[in-house]
Design an enzyme around this catalytic site. Structure first.
Site, PDB file in Angstrom:
ATOM      1  N   THR A 188       0.820  -1.203   0.000  1.00 33.88           N
ATOM      2  CA  THR A 188       0.000   0.000   0.000  1.00 33.88           C
ATOM      3  C   THR A 188       0.854   1.252   0.000  1.00 33.88           C
ATOM      4  O   THR A 188       0.728   2.113  -0.872  1.00 33.88           O
ATOM      5  CB  THR A 188      -0.939  -0.001   1.217  1.00 33.88           C
ATOM      6  OG1 THR A 188      -1.605  -1.272   1.289  1.00 33.88           O
ATOM      7  CG2 THR A 188      -1.975   1.111   1.110  1.00 33.88           C
ATOM      8  N   VAL A 230       1.546  -9.989  -2.161  1.00 34.78           N
ATOM      9  CA  VAL A 230       1.190  -9.771  -3.556  1.00 34.78           C
ATOM     10  C   VAL A 230       1.522  -8.318  -3.871  1.00 34.78           C
ATOM     11  O   VAL A 230       1.559  -7.473  -2.971  1.00 34.78           O
ATOM     12  CB  VAL A 230      -0.321 -10.052  -3.756  1.00 34.78           C
ATOM     13  CG1 VAL A 230      -1.183  -9.145  -2.889  1.00 34.78           C
ATOM     14  CG2 VAL A 230      -0.729  -9.938  -5.213  1.00 34.78           C
ATOM     15  N   PHE A 285     -11.194  -4.914   2.450  1.00 32.73           N
ATOM     16  CA  PHE A 285     -12.606  -4.865   2.053  1.00 32.73           C
ATOM     17  C   PHE A 285     -12.979  -3.502   1.459  1.00 32.73           C
ATOM     18  O   PHE A 285     -14.142  -3.143   1.388  1.00 32.73           O
ATOM     19  CB  PHE A 285     -13.493  -5.199   3.246  1.00 32.73           C
ATOM     20  CG  PHE A 285     -13.401  -6.641   3.694  1.00 32.73           C
ATOM     21  CD1 PHE A 285     -12.474  -7.511   3.137  1.00 32.73           C
ATOM     22  CD2 PHE A 285     -14.243  -7.129   4.675  1.00 32.73           C
ATOM     23  CE1 PHE A 285     -12.379  -8.836   3.545  1.00 32.73           C
ATOM     24  CE2 PHE A 285     -14.166  -8.451   5.090  1.00 32.73           C
ATOM     25  CZ  PHE A 285     -13.220  -9.318   4.531  1.00 32.73           C
ATOM     26  N   MET A 286     -11.969  -2.745   1.068  1.00 33.18           N
ATOM     27  CA  MET A 286     -12.116  -1.510   0.284  1.00 33.18           C
ATOM     28  C   MET A 286     -12.786  -0.359   1.021  1.00 33.18           C
ATOM     29  O   MET A 286     -13.192   0.635   0.418  1.00 33.18           O
ATOM     30  CB  MET A 286     -12.851  -1.795  -1.036  1.00 33.18           C
ATOM     31  CG  MET A 286     -12.013  -2.565  -2.037  1.00 33.18           C
ATOM     32  SD  MET A 286     -12.986  -3.525  -3.242  1.00 33.18           S
ATOM     33  CE  MET A 286     -13.343  -5.008  -2.286  1.00 33.18           C
ATOM     34  N   HIS A 340      -6.190  -4.575  11.615  1.00 33.35           N
ATOM     35  CA  HIS A 340      -5.707  -3.192  11.517  1.00 33.35           C
ATOM     36  C   HIS A 340      -4.515  -2.972  12.452  1.00 33.35           C
ATOM     37  O   HIS A 340      -4.552  -2.089  13.307  1.00 33.35           O
ATOM     38  CB  HIS A 340      -6.823  -2.207  11.881  1.00 33.35           C
ATOM     39  CG  HIS A 340      -7.971  -2.194  10.924  1.00 33.35           C
ATOM     40  ND1 HIS A 340      -9.216  -1.711  11.255  1.00 33.35           N
ATOM     41  CD2 HIS A 340      -8.064  -2.602   9.628  1.00 33.35           C
ATOM     42  CE1 HIS A 340     -10.025  -1.822  10.221  1.00 33.35           C
ATOM     43  NE2 HIS A 340      -9.347  -2.359   9.219  1.00 33.35           N
ATOM     44  N   HIS A 386     -10.812   2.543   9.624  1.00 30.15           N
ATOM     45  CA  HIS A 386     -10.104   1.531   8.856  1.00 30.15           C
ATOM     46  C   HIS A 386      -8.844   2.209   8.313  1.00 30.15           C
ATOM     47  O   HIS A 386      -8.830   3.401   8.014  1.00 30.15           O
ATOM     48  CB  HIS A 386     -10.991   1.015   7.732  1.00 30.15           C
ATOM     49  CG  HIS A 386     -12.223   0.317   8.240  1.00 30.15           C
ATOM     50  ND1 HIS A 386     -12.455  -1.023   8.053  1.00 30.15           N
ATOM     51  CD2 HIS A 386     -13.294   0.786   8.935  1.00 30.15           C
ATOM     52  CE1 HIS A 386     -13.614  -1.361   8.603  1.00 30.15           C
ATOM     53  NE2 HIS A 386     -14.140  -0.273   9.155  1.00 30.15           N
TER      54      HIS A 386
END
Length: 606
Positions: free
Chosen positions: A30, A100, A109-110, A534, A582
């Site tokens: 990320t 990945v 979960f966006m 998290h 989140h």
């Protein structure tokens, strides 16, 4: 959708080793891909990214929003798990992390939200200059591109936003969904009947109240927007940006430089062989809250007792590495013909059930779920659990003060159709549909650690969150979660109009109110609590305390690792305190701000 990497220029090991890098980034996740994209905007800088996982562009389980969760536990997941948790009945919990390209942004979960102004200002108040709400807001906006929903959708699904607080031209595509589960239309009215108002500016510094969730989904393609597609693919052709996937970094090369250890490069393994590669300017670790502290310890940075037991020579003594682990605590489809139709609809028009995400969100202060006397008892209990002064603990306690707690979202509730609980296995029945109310503790007092068990980089680290335990007041977390569970069971699910679609509670099995005392809920939570995935804080910014053993950190406010030169950490592990949100949007902002600081230092010649 088929697997493919046609848009990803694949680099060979030989070509990567032949390149002279200014910056090496460990982790193409990320934050790592944010840093890579921003640094390589300067054509005079050569940037290399080493990612342990493969490319997964075009993988349906990642790309299709409605298939969220299907990539967990696969080869795209590190498949970490905790050590047995004493206060969870000895259970171990799965800790998914992305293995990945794109990291965990490819598996999450966006959900796209921000914490309150107070949460980020608390980082600044600890002495981390430049990390308050006003400092971070430009970087939040820089990362995102918000798409305005149509007026009818806004009206039907209660879609509200503050236009001035949202970015319009960033790499990550965010928008309100066009379709929602059947229960969502009941959510806001139910909350209003509980005295909870809809928050019409939930990304503007307060997440309090009920709102409809935004998602990191590209409305043009209907697919997940994540760091690979947002930050890497559009820039993959840059000649000064090289990516090597399936390359597991095992050590940072640290050498003496004017009395300090300086990062000169890294060692990594690929195809069963070991290699070394150098960086003339900096090594940037973006391996996440689990593996960033692991890599520092493997390289000789950490607590001497832990390093010596693992057979590693100590280079930089810092007992804070891997400590201060904080995580959100959470308690908690199959008809083939319908699934095939949903897939056909998604492939043809990017509409239908496979576009639907969990969108019914509410953040509440403790004052909504417990009485003044009960809250006072929690405050008294916490006040007696701080044996040594720790400014972070002081802020946690301050958040319980009625004048502060009334404006903080301390518990998150999410209502969604479907069975989310891994401990409840309903018998197949075409006549029954299930729904789940999730509750998530936002500011846990439980604090744990992540440490290496040996000097072998192939061994997974020991993850010990110490849920509901520890000397910092973790038992208070369980007490608070009992109140939250009761609120969900007796208030949310029994308030109309939502109550009109709920026949009965099946898990925990419903019994008479007299039998559902505190011990009933305590036992159920102990048996069923899981993580919300998290984790933060294991390479925390040290602020005023610096490397101090109590309340100290691992990096300074510019994310430079204490006691070293040319070495930074840029990911969720630098967050000194957990936030009420989140993590995804905040991690992108950390990547943007981290890259800006690195470029500023490069310009100044630091």
């Amino acid at each position: 959708m088929a697997s493919g990497s046609s848009r990803i220029p694949l680099t060979s090991t030989a070509d990567f080793l032949a390149c002279k890098f200014d910056y090496l980034i460990v982790g193409g996740g990320t934050a790592g891909l944010v840093v890579a994209a921003r640094l390589s905007e300067n054509p005079a800088l050569t940037v290399g990214v080493l990612e342990a996982g493969p490319v997964a562009v075009g993988i349906e389980a990642i790309d299709v929003p409605g298939l969220y969760g299907q990539a967990l536990g696969t080869d795209y997941d590190w498949n970490f798990e905790t050590v047995p948790q004493r206060c969870l009945g000895g259970r171990t919990l799965a800790w998914p992390r992305g293995k990945v390209l794109g990291g965990t942004s490819a598996l999450n979960f966006m959900t796209w939200n921000r914490a309150s102004r107070d949460d980020y200002d608390a980082w600044r108040d600890l002495g981390n200059e430049g990390w308050g709400w006003d400092d971070l807001l430009p970087y939040f906006k820089k990362s995102e591109s918000f798409h305005v929903p149509d007026e009818q959708n806004q009206k039907i699904n209660s879609l509200y936003y503050d236009d001035q607080a949202l970015g319009k031209s960033g790499p990550v595509q965010i928008h309100y969904a066009s379709e929602y589960s059947a229960s969502h239309v009941l959510w806001h009215e139910t909350m209003k009947n509980l005295g909870i108002q809809t928050n019409k500016a939930h990304l503007s510094g307060s997440n309090m109240g009920a709102w409809t969730n935004l998602g990191s989904v590209d409305p043009t393609t209907g697919t997940r927007s994540y760091s690979t597609t947002a930050y890497y693919v559009p820039n993959a052709s840059r000649p000064n940006l090289l990516l090597l996937t399936e390359a597991h970094v095992t050590k940072i090369i640290l050498e003496q430089d004017d009395g300090e250890y300086a990062a000169k490069g890294v060692r990594f393994q690929r195809d069963g062989l070991s290699f070394s590669v150098s960086a003339s300017r900096e090594v940037i670790v973006s391996a996440g809250s689990v593996q960033s502290p692991q890599l520092l310890e493997l390289s000789g940075i950490g607590d001497p007792d832990i390093l010596s037991k693992a057979g590693i020579s100590v280079k930089v003594r810092n007992p804070n590495v891997g400590e201060n682990l904080q995580d959100h605590i959470n308690d908690l489809k199959e008809d083939k013909s319908k699934a095939d139709l949903a897939r056909q609809q998604f492939n043809s028009s990017h509409t239908g059930p496979l576009t639907i995400l969990p969108n019914s969100i509410c953040y509440l202060p403790f004052s909504y779920i417990m009485s003044c006397d009960e809250l006072h008892a929690v405050v008294e209990a916490i006040s007696s659990t701080n044996p040594a002064f720790d400014p972070r603990q002081s802020i946690r306690q301050r958040r319980l003060d009625p004048s502060s707690s009334a404006k903080l979202g301390q518990i998150e509730f999410i209502f969604d159709l479907g069975n989310w609980n891994p401990y409840f296995k309903p018998a197949p029945s075409p006549d029954k549909k299930y729904a789940t109310c999730l509750q998530i503790l936002q500011y846990p007092f439980s604090r744990g650690s992540i440490h290496i068990a040996s000097g072998d980089a192939s061994n997974k680290p020991m993850i010990d969150p110490q849920y509901y335990s520890g000397v910092h007041g973790g038992s208070i977390d369980l007490s608070v979660m009992i109140h939250a569970a009761r609120f969900a069971a007796y208030r949310i699910s029994q308030t109309f109009p939502l109550a009109g679609i709920i026949r009965r509670r099946v898990f925990p099995p419903q019994s008479s109110p007299d039998d559902e005392d505190e011990s009933f809920w305590r036992d159920w939570l102990t048996r069923t609590t899981i993580t919300d995935w998290h984790p933060v804080g294991t390479c925390a910014m040290g602020g005023h305390k610096g490397m101090g053993s109590v309340g100290g950190g691992v990096v300074d406010h510019k994310l430079r690792v204490y006691g070293t030169k040319r070495l930074r950490v840029v990911d969720a592990s630098v967050m000194p305190l957990q936030i009420s949100a989140h993590l995804q949007a905040t991690v992108y902002a950390i990547g943007e701000k981290g890259a800006a600081m690195i470029l500023e230092d490069a310009l100044l010649g630091n």
